[in-house]
Design a protein around this motif. Structure first.
Motif, mmCIF file in Angstrom:
data_model
loop_
_atom_site.group_PDB
_atom_site.id
_atom_site.type_symbol
_atom_site.label_atom_id
_atom_site.label_comp_id
_atom_site.label_asym_id
_atom_site.label_seq_id
_atom_site.Cartn_x
_atom_site.Cartn_y
_atom_site.Cartn_z
ATOM 1 N N TYR A 48 10.324 7.154 11.619
ATOM 2 C CA TYR A 48 11.461 6.613 10.857
ATOM 3 C C TYR A 48 12.523 7.688 10.710
ATOM 4 N N HIS A 61 16.455 9.342 -1.277
ATOM 5 C CA HIS A 61 15.722 8.466 -0.351
ATOM 6 C C HIS A 61 14.396 9.115 0.067
ATOM 7 N N TYR A 64 11.897 8.575 -2.635
ATOM 8 C CA TYR A 64 11.391 7.210 -2.609
ATOM 9 C C TYR A 64 10.318 7.034 -1.535
ATOM 10 N N LEU A 65 10.581 7.549 -0.338
ATOM 11 C CA LEU A 65 9.627 7.376 0.758
ATOM 12 C C LEU A 65 8.305 8.094 0.498
ATOM 13 N N ALA A 69 5.079 2.961 -2.751
ATOM 14 C CA ALA A 69 5.899 1.860 -2.211
ATOM 15 C C ALA A 69 6.640 2.296 -0.948
ATOM 16 N N GLY A 70 7.133 3.521 -0.954
ATOM 17 C CA GLY A 70 7.828 4.046 0.210
ATOM 18 C C GLY A 70 6.910 4.197 1.406
ATOM 19 N N ARG A 72 4.232 2.454 1.974
ATOM 20 C CA ARG A 72 3.944 1.097 2.453
ATOM 21 C C ARG A 72 5.071 0.610 3.363
ATOM 22 N N LYS A 73 6.314 0.889 2.954
ATOM 23 C CA LYS A 73 7.457 0.495 3.771
ATOM 24 C C LYS A 73 7.394 1.154 5.156
ATOM 25 N N ASN A 76 4.908 -0.449 7.491
ATOM 26 C CA ASN A 76 5.292 -1.782 7.970
ATOM 27 C C ASN A 76 6.480 -1.771 8.917
ATOM 28 N N THR A 77 6.966 -0.586 9.303
ATOM 29 C CA THR A 77 8.097 -0.515 10.248
ATOM 30 C C THR A 77 7.638 -0.482 11.661
#
Length: 77
Positions: A48, A61, A64-65, A69-70, A72-73, A76-77
């Motif tokens: 990413y 940012h 957050y990553l 939650a980050g 998990r995001k 899922n990419t």
């Protein structure tokens, strides 16, 4: 320009999130074993990346990553 990036270990279940102003050099350093934090998990692939105008925006940012939650995001990419 500042880039927030995530790299994933090819052989192990490990994701590293970082911030840099020179993405190519930074990934090279990770894959060459210069960074002690990521050395045991070599080699890596870029998972990413996102660019920001200011370091402050990029840092927010990145933080957050690094949260659950980050992560998990990223998965899922």
């Amino acid at each position: 320009m500042f880039t927030v990036y995530a790299i994933s270990s090819i052989g192990r279940s490990y994701i590293y999130v970082g911030l840099t102003s020179n993405l190519e050099n930074r990934i090279h350093r990770h894959n060459s074993g210069y960074e002690r934090t990521t050395r045991p998990y070599l080699p890596f692939k870029l998972l990413y990346r996102k660019e920001f105008q200011t370091r402050l925006e990029a840092r927010e940012h990145e933080k957050y990553l690094k949260t659950t939650a980050g992560k998990r995001k990223l998965l899922n990419t």
